[in-house]
Design an enzyme around this catalytic site. Structure first.
Site, mmCIF file in Angstrom:
data_model
loop_
_atom_site.group_PDB
_atom_site.id
_atom_site.type_symbol
_atom_site.label_atom_id
_atom_site.label_comp_id
_atom_site.label_asym_id
_atom_site.label_seq_id
_atom_site.Cartn_x
_atom_site.Cartn_y
_atom_site.Cartn_z
ATOM 1 N N ARG A 194 -3.453 15.241 -1.212
ATOM 2 C CA ARG A 194 -3.221 14.996 0.223
ATOM 3 C C ARG A 194 -1.711 15.018 0.468
ATOM 4 N NH1 ARG A 194 -2.198 10.479 3.334
ATOM 5 N NH2 ARG A 194 -3.084 10.450 5.432
ATOM 6 N N SER A 229 -14.369 11.981 6.702
ATOM 7 C CA SER A 229 -14.029 10.603 7.078
ATOM 8 C C SER A 229 -14.786 10.224 8.340
ATOM 9 C CB SER A 229 -12.531 10.481 7.375
ATOM 10 O OG SER A 229 -11.787 10.683 6.213
ATOM 11 N N LYS A 285 -1.083 5.689 5.672
ATOM 12 C CA LYS A 285 -1.501 6.650 6.699
ATOM 13 C C LYS A 285 -0.944 6.164 8.032
ATOM 14 C CE LYS A 285 -5.838 8.351 8.797
ATOM 15 N NZ LYS A 285 -5.711 9.794 8.964
HETATM 16 N N1 TZP Z 1 -7.516 7.106 5.415
HETATM 17 C C1 TZP Z 1 -7.821 5.882 5.845
HETATM 18 S S1 TZP Z 1 -6.824 4.710 5.158
HETATM 19 C C2 TZP Z 1 -5.966 5.876 4.258
HETATM 20 C C3 TZP Z 1 -6.488 7.129 4.522
HETATM 21 C C4 TZP Z 1 -6.023 8.392 3.940
HETATM 22 C C5 TZP Z 1 -4.836 5.549 3.365
HETATM 23 C C6 TZP Z 1 -5.253 4.773 2.147
HETATM 24 O O1 TZP Z 1 -4.136 4.493 1.333
HETATM 25 P P1 TZP Z 1 -3.940 3.094 0.586
HETATM 26 O O2 TZP Z 1 -2.526 3.146 0.062
HETATM 27 O O3 TZP Z 1 -4.934 3.054 -0.526
HETATM 28 O O4 TZP Z 1 -4.121 2.008 1.619
#
Ligand code: TZP
Ligand code: MG
Length: 214
Positions: free
Chosen positions: A43, A115, A144
């Site tokens: 990603r 998602s 994010k």
């Molecule tokens: N989609 C929802 S939360 C997220 C994504 C890509 C980020 C998750 O990253 P982390 O560091 O595990 O909270």
């Protein structure tokens, strides 16, 4: 769907791009694999990510090779063309990306993840041909920028109570310390970025999840 894909692939689903890995993404991925991750999503997104398409393609190919050697699925976030170009094992998209139904038609025999944020979106993703859904943010996240509000395990529970049996992974702020309620609410696995990618020791960080994974 890929014949080899099973919900067990979701147990410890590591996601990362250059921007998430101060220690270098290839090093971090190798260590995370040693620690027991079961699937990887590339990603490359947001501040600190690569700009050059050529650099992204060559990095994707190198990361794919690392995953192949370890026999774990290699998934690409958003970029269906990149996935097709390099023969990735699958793609993961959100609600704002290319429509799952169209991607399903392009990605025959590959893994498709979507998602979702409600049982309605989950039902649609399943009908469109998703192999698994990602649900979150479960906990607050800093990985994010445009993440929705964290809703704990409520949405996962709702989706299961609605009778949805599709493989499901929780995401957002998940660590080895707070992962147990995610599984207890009906998830088959946890998706994590920072608790592995920014750990002092990514191998140990991944390993610490193994006690929680059934
Ligand atoms: N989609 C929802 S939360 C997220 C994504 C890509 C980020 C998750 O990253 P982390 O560091 O595990 O909270
Ligand atoms: Mg997306």
């Amino acid at each position: 769907m890929r014949a080899e894909f099973q919900k067990e692939n979701l147990s410890l689903y590591f996601i990362a791009g250059t921007q998430d890995c101060p220690a270098g993404i290839e090093t971090v991925l190798r260590q995370a694999i040693e620690g027991g991750i079961t699937m990887f999503q590339f990603r490359e997104k947001g501040p600190g990510s690569l700009d050059s398409k050529d650099d992204i393609v060559s990095l994707a190919i190198r990361l794919q090779a690392i995953c192949r050697e370890a026999a774990i699925p290699f998934i690409i976030n958003d970029d269906v063309d990149l996935a097709v170009k390099i023969g990735a094992d699958g793609v993961h998209v959100g609600q704002e990306d290319e429509k799952a139904l169209e991607i399903r038609a392009k990605l025959k025999g590959k893994i498709l993840g979507v998602s979702v944020h409600s049982s309605e979106e989950a039902a649609k993703a399943k009908a469109d041909g998703a192999d698994y859904i990602g649900v979150g943010p479960v906990y607050p996240t800093t990985s994010k920028a445009d993440a929705k509000e964290a809703r704990g395990t409520e949405v996962i529970r709702d989706i299961r109570l609605a009778g949805m049996q599709i493989p499901l992974v929780g995401i957002g702020g998940i660590t080895a310390e707070n992962a147990a309620p995610v599984f207890a609410s009906g998830a088959d696995g946890v998706s994590v970025i920072s608790s592995i990618s920014r750990a002092q020791d990514p191998k140990e960080a991944a390993r610490r999840f193994s006690a929680i994974i059934g």
